[in-house]
Design a protein around this motif. Structure first.
Motif, mmCIF file in Angstrom:
data_model
loop_
_atom_site.group_PDB
_atom_site.id
_atom_site.type_symbol
_atom_site.label_atom_id
_atom_site.label_comp_id
_atom_site.label_asym_id
_atom_site.label_seq_id
_atom_site.Cartn_x
_atom_site.Cartn_y
_atom_site.Cartn_z
ATOM 1 N N GLN A 78 56.048 5.078 59.336
ATOM 2 C CA GLN A 78 56.671 5.334 60.634
ATOM 3 C C GLN A 78 57.126 6.791 60.656
ATOM 4 O OE1 GLN A 78 56.893 3.411 63.256
ATOM 5 N NE2 GLN A 78 55.853 1.703 62.210
ATOM 6 N N PRO A 79 56.485 7.640 61.478
ATOM 7 C CA PRO A 79 55.310 7.314 62.315
ATOM 8 C C PRO A 79 54.049 7.276 61.456
ATOM 9 C CG PRO A 79 55.868 9.628 62.534
ATOM 10 C CD PRO A 79 56.925 9.043 61.666
ATOM 11 N N PRO A 80 53.031 6.557 61.904
ATOM 12 C CA PRO A 80 51.814 6.452 61.091
ATOM 13 C C PRO A 80 51.046 7.770 61.075
ATOM 14 C CG PRO A 80 51.518 5.357 63.200
ATOM 15 C CD PRO A 80 52.953 5.758 63.147
ATOM 16 N N LEU A 81 50.373 8.034 59.953
ATOM 17 C CA LEU A 81 49.514 9.211 59.797
ATOM 18 C C LEU A 81 48.076 8.734 59.617
ATOM 19 C CD1 LEU A 81 51.731 11.343 57.363
ATOM 20 C CD2 LEU A 81 51.617 11.466 59.863
ATOM 21 N N SER A 82 47.139 9.567 60.011
ATOM 22 C CA SER A 82 45.730 9.140 59.962
ATOM 23 C C SER A 82 44.835 10.318 59.641
ATOM 24 C CB SER A 82 45.315 8.518 61.308
ATOM 25 O OG SER A 82 45.436 9.468 62.348
ATOM 26 N N ALA A 83 43.616 9.979 59.239
ATOM 27 C CA ALA A 83 42.557 10.969 58.983
ATOM 28 C C ALA A 83 41.233 10.385 59.501
ATOM 29 C CB ALA A 83 42.471 11.290 57.498
ATOM 30 N N THR A 84 40.325 11.237 59.897
ATOM 31 C CA THR A 84 39.034 10.790 60.439
ATOM 32 C C THR A 84 37.892 11.357 59.617
ATOM 33 O OG1 THR A 84 38.950 12.650 61.965
ATOM 34 C CG2 THR A 84 39.959 10.616 62.771
ATOM 35 N N VAL A 85 36.804 10.634 59.644
ATOM 36 C CA VAL A 85 35.591 11.093 58.986
ATOM 37 C C VAL A 85 34.400 10.768 59.909
ATOM 38 C CG1 VAL A 85 35.284 8.933 57.718
ATOM 39 C CG2 VAL A 85 34.205 11.018 56.877
ATOM 40 N N THR A 86 33.472 11.658 59.946
ATOM 41 C CA THR A 86 32.263 11.480 60.769
ATOM 42 C C THR A 86 31.095 11.068 59.877
ATOM 43 O OG1 THR A 86 33.058 13.116 62.348
ATOM 44 C CG2 THR A 86 30.715 12.567 62.406
ATOM 45 N N LEU A 87 30.495 9.944 60.201
ATOM 46 C CA LEU A 87 29.333 9.442 59.444
ATOM 47 C C LEU A 87 28.063 9.635 60.262
ATOM 48 C CD1 LEU A 87 30.835 6.065 58.137
ATOM 49 C CD2 LEU A 87 30.769 8.258 56.970
ATOM 50 N N THR A 88 27.067 10.119 59.586
ATOM 51 C CA THR A 88 25.738 10.224 60.213
ATOM 52 C C THR A 88 24.801 9.215 59.535
ATOM 53 O OG1 THR A 88 26.055 12.539 60.708
ATOM 54 C CG2 THR A 88 23.795 11.722 60.768
ATOM 55 N N ILE A 89 24.262 8.291 60.320
ATOM 56 C CA ILE A 89 23.428 7.224 59.775
ATOM 57 C C ILE A 89 21.999 7.395 60.341
ATOM 58 C CG2 ILE A 89 23.068 4.739 59.635
ATOM 59 C CD1 ILE A 89 26.062 4.385 59.999
ATOM 60 N N ALA A 90 21.069 7.487 59.398
ATOM 61 C CA ALA A 90 19.663 7.581 59.795
ATOM 62 C C ALA A 90 19.049 6.177 59.777
ATOM 63 C CB ALA A 90 18.904 8.508 58.863
#
Length: 811
Positions: A651-663
């Motif tokens: 609290q408060p929540p923390l986040s991270a993102t990742v981009t996936l490329t799928i063939a």
């Protein structure tokens, strides 16, 4: 100018007796001096230092001073010369009245030895008083037929001086009818009498004026006069006669004012005015005359002032009765005063100590006290006492002196001040008493160390605290006072992770407030133990200590860290492979992330934030597994872009993102054939290939045959490694639970396997294939899920396992 004196045998004998008397007095221990009266203030009387055997600078050192009782201080000590000097003008007559010898007695106190030396100073009379008569004018009425040789008693003069300076002679002014004859009385006083020398003749001279002069023997001679008026009257041949030759009366000294004491009575057988008798005082001291009142007609004597046994034990009065023709008779009245207990004892604190340290031994002298009662007999016998509850006792000395001493060692922390009531009580009826108060301050000695309110303290502080913030306050109380109770706080020297404790914490030495010098990081350490010490400012100083356990509370200050897929260091982008024949639920890849926080701040959840083909893929909420949500179709694009967000539960929540490329392809040639359509996902919304990617595809096509051979060799080697890793994972899973969250307390990664055929990466310069190991981490598990342990003391094997796990994830 010295007056020559002719010594006779009688004078020599007197001097010898005087010398022997002085010698006996010196042997008796008394110090004797003499000084003339009316000397100036500061006049030298005697050398006290010499007589005591002390040098003048030692008088103050030994505390030599004068103590006297019941009168004004007449003498003082000169601290420089050590001599006894007069403190002011001395009037011998005021001190001793008509006494032949006037001696002032007092004591010399040597304070450090508590010794008393009696001193006698004789006041030598000088001729400073003029003879005086009580009346300014005296009137006689004489019958003209008074025979010659008749004597008329005249009032005698009063001279307050003594010896030769007192009244010595009288002289009557010249008159043919009268002469002066002085008689020596039994009371050693000269009684002047006027003698009629020749018959009076009222027709020739009705009034005669005479002057009586009194002379003293001083140098110069002083004199006083009395005017005498003699009125010649007709014949009156019977003088008044008193019923008693002498009257006596005893009265208590507390008799009320205006009380009738007695009545004198004189009769005259003459008739008319010659038989009318009036009464008056004759030859009476002016002080006594102010006390008594005589009725002019009745002869009644009453008191108009209080009687005082301590001043006069017997009041002598002389009453004169005179008829209308001037004939007189006299009688004496003696009023004896009876003592009553009307004087309370007098308490004098001669020497007193106002402050004493609390560690002084028993028997320490506090004060020297003297008592005196002006009454007589039992009325004047007084005793001294103090309350029994006090830690003091009275020791009786000589001459009604008492010494107040301590009975035991005092304790300032129990009682810091004593108000000692000294009571002196006589034995009269009723008993009278006097109280005096001695205030004694018990000064502090540093005999109490500071004391903390607790032996140990627990302090909780969130991590990421601001630098310089106060985090706790300790307080130690010291039962002493002043500097002995002034407490200073400090921290015991210690180290944390090899760094001095003073770089982490500081304490205000005056207030005991604890300050953080740096921002604490729960991920580095979560508790520390230290000792706080308190020291007073006494001499010698005393100290005490208390333990303080500081706990750092975790905050959600770390964002999830994505371990896989990791961004390549060379700037290329990884591509995951999904065959077109994949069934729904097919595991395409897995997002692996950790959070350095603990507790719910490290619980991670995964969700799909954005997808180029919505509904085609799904992400496991707690596992991070990317699976196909439905079967792939021909119309689905070759390249799929997914954005996965990893979020903790803080609290408060923390986040991270990742981009996936799928063939999406069934075989590698299909991937290579359609590789030109794949674009580096530098932007999740941009799916076009750059010019550099087209060049890279061309290069990859040229070296394809060589690279396929290398891939086959690597696949064979890694197949063996996958089987070993699968066996290790199955063993760990069977022995320990695998909760889906990450903890900082010695985390180990247990990887859940998933299988992949091939992963493709490409950049603008080169294209190559990356084959990840088929078994990858599913979730990071906390080895110790419930209890906290010091991160600094974590076993080295646990750290090595953590490093090994991270190295496997980065493969």
């Amino acid at each position: 100018m010295a007056i020559p004196v002719k010594l006779t045998c009688c004078n020599v004998l007197m001097l010898l007796c005087l010398f022997l008397g002085l010698l006996l007095e010196a042997r008796a221990g008394s110090i004797f001096y003499s000084v003339p009266e009316e000397t100036e203030k500061g006049s030298f009387v005697g050398d006290i230092g010499k007589d005591l055997g002390l040098q003048s600078p030692e008088l103050a050192k030994h505390g030599v001073r004068i103590v006297s009782r019941g009168r004004t201080q007449l003498f003082t000590l000169n601290p420089r010369s050590g001599g006894l000097v007069t403190a002011g003008r001395i009037d011998r007559e005021e001190l001793c009245a008509q006494s032949a010898r006037c001696v002032v007695n007092f004591n010399l106190l040597v304070e450090d030895e508590m010794k008393l030396f009696p001193v006698e100073v004789e006041i030598i009379d000088i001729n400073d008083n003029t003879p005086q008569f009580q009346l300014e004018e005296l009137e006689f009425k004489m019958n003209e037929i008074t025979p010659p040789g008749t004597r008329f008693s005249l009032p005698f003069g009063q001279d307050l001086d003594v010896g030769m300076n007192s009244l010595q002679s009288y002289q009557l002014s010249s008159n043919p009818h009268f002469s002066l004859d002085v008689q020596q009385g039994t009371d050693t006083l000269q009684h002047p009498e006027m003698v009629l020398q020749s018959p009076l003749d009222r027709e020739k001279e009705a009034v005669h004026h005479l002057i009586l002069t009194a002379f003293d023997g001083g140098n110069p001679i002083r004199s006083g006069t009395l005017r005498i008026r003699v009125q010649v009257v007709d014949v009156n041949d019977n003088p008044p006669a008193f019923t008693q030759a002498e009257y006596h009366k005893s009265v208590p000294e507390n008799v009320p004012l205006g009380t009738r004491l007695l009545m004198v009575n004189a009769t005259d057988p003459d008739e008319g005015a010659n038989g009318e008798v009036t009464y008056s005082f004759h030859n009476m001291d002016h002080k006594v005359a102010q006390i008594f009142q005589l009725d002019f007609y009745t002869g009644e004597i009453s008191n108009k002032e209080p009687l005082d046994f301590e001043e006069y034990k017997i009041y002598p009065l002389e009453i004169q009765a005179q008829d209308g023709a001037g004939l007189m008779a006299r009688t004496k009245v003696l009023i004896k005063v009876l003592d009553v207990n009307d004087n309370a004892p007098e308490v004098t604190v001669t020497s007193v100590t106002t402050a004493i340290p609390e560690n002084f031994p028993p028997g320490t002298i506090i004060a020297l006290i003297s008592i005196h009662d002006q009454d007589s007999g039992n009325n004047g016998y007084a005793t001294c006492s103090i309350p029994e509850t006090l830690p003091f006792i009275l020791e009786k000395l000589v001459d009604n002196y008492y010494r107040l001493v301590t009975e035991r060692t005092l304790d300032r922390e129990l009682t810091s001040r004593y108000n000692i009531t000294v009571t002196a009580t006589d034995q009269g009826t009723p008993m009278l008493s006097t109280q005096t108060h001695i205030s004694l301050l018990v000064t502090d000695v540093n005999d109490n160390p500071p004391v903390f309110s607790q032996d140990s303290y627990s302090v909780y502080i969130p991590e990421n605290n601001p630098r310089g913030a106060s985090i706790f306050s300790v307080m130690a109380q010291d039962a002493d006072s002043s500097e002995n109770a002034q407490v200073t706080y400090f921290l015991a020297e210690d180290t944390i992770q090899g760094v001095p404790l003073s770089s982490y914490l500081s304490i205000n030495s005056d207030t005991g407030v604890l300050y953080a010098l740096r921002s604490f990081d729960y991920e580095l350490f979560w508790d520390m133990q230290l000792r706080v010490m308190a020291r007073d400012s006494g001499v010698p100083s005393l100290s005490s200590n208390a333990s303080l356990h500081l706990f750092v509370l975790d905050q959600n200050d770390n964002t999830p860290e994505i371990l896989y897929p990791a961004l390549p260091t060379d700037g290329s982008t990884g591509v995951e492979l999904a065959p077109r024949s994949a069934e729904p639920g097919y595991l395409v890849t897995k997002v692996v992330a950790v959070d350095r926080d603990s507790g719910q701040n490290a619980w991670l959840s995964y969700r799909l934030l954005k997808a180029s083909e919505p509904g085609l893929f799904s992400v496991g909420l707690h596992t991070g597994e990317v699976r196909t949500a439905r079967a792939l179709m021909d119309r689905d694009a070759l390249k799929q872009s997914l954005v996965v967000v990893v979020q903790d539960h803080g609290q408060p929540p923390l986040s991270a993102t990742v981009t996936l490329t799928i063939a999406v392809a069934d075989s590698i040639p299909d991937v290579l054939a359609d590789l030109g359509s794949i674009k580096t996902p530098t932007d999740p919304d941009d799916s076009d290939l750059t010019l550099y990617l087209v060049v890279a595809v061309a290069i990859v096509s040229c070296v394809f045959l060589v690279f396929v051979i290398v891939l086959l060799v690597l696949k064979l080697q890694r197949g063996h490694s996958l089987r070993l890793l699968q066996a290790s994972r199955d063993s760990a899973a069977a022995s320990a639970p695998a909760p889906h969250f990450v903890g900082l307390d010695g985390a180990r990664a247990f990887l859940q396997t998933y299988s992949h055929e091939i992963s493709l990466t490409s950049d603008s310069r080169r294209s190559h294939l990356i084959f990840p190991q088929p078994n990858y981490a599913d979730t990071l598990v906390s080895q110790e899920s419930c209890e906290k342990k010091d991160f600094l003391s974590a076993p080295q094997s646990l750290l090595e396992d953590k490093e090994e796990t991270f190295s496997q994830v980065n493969l």
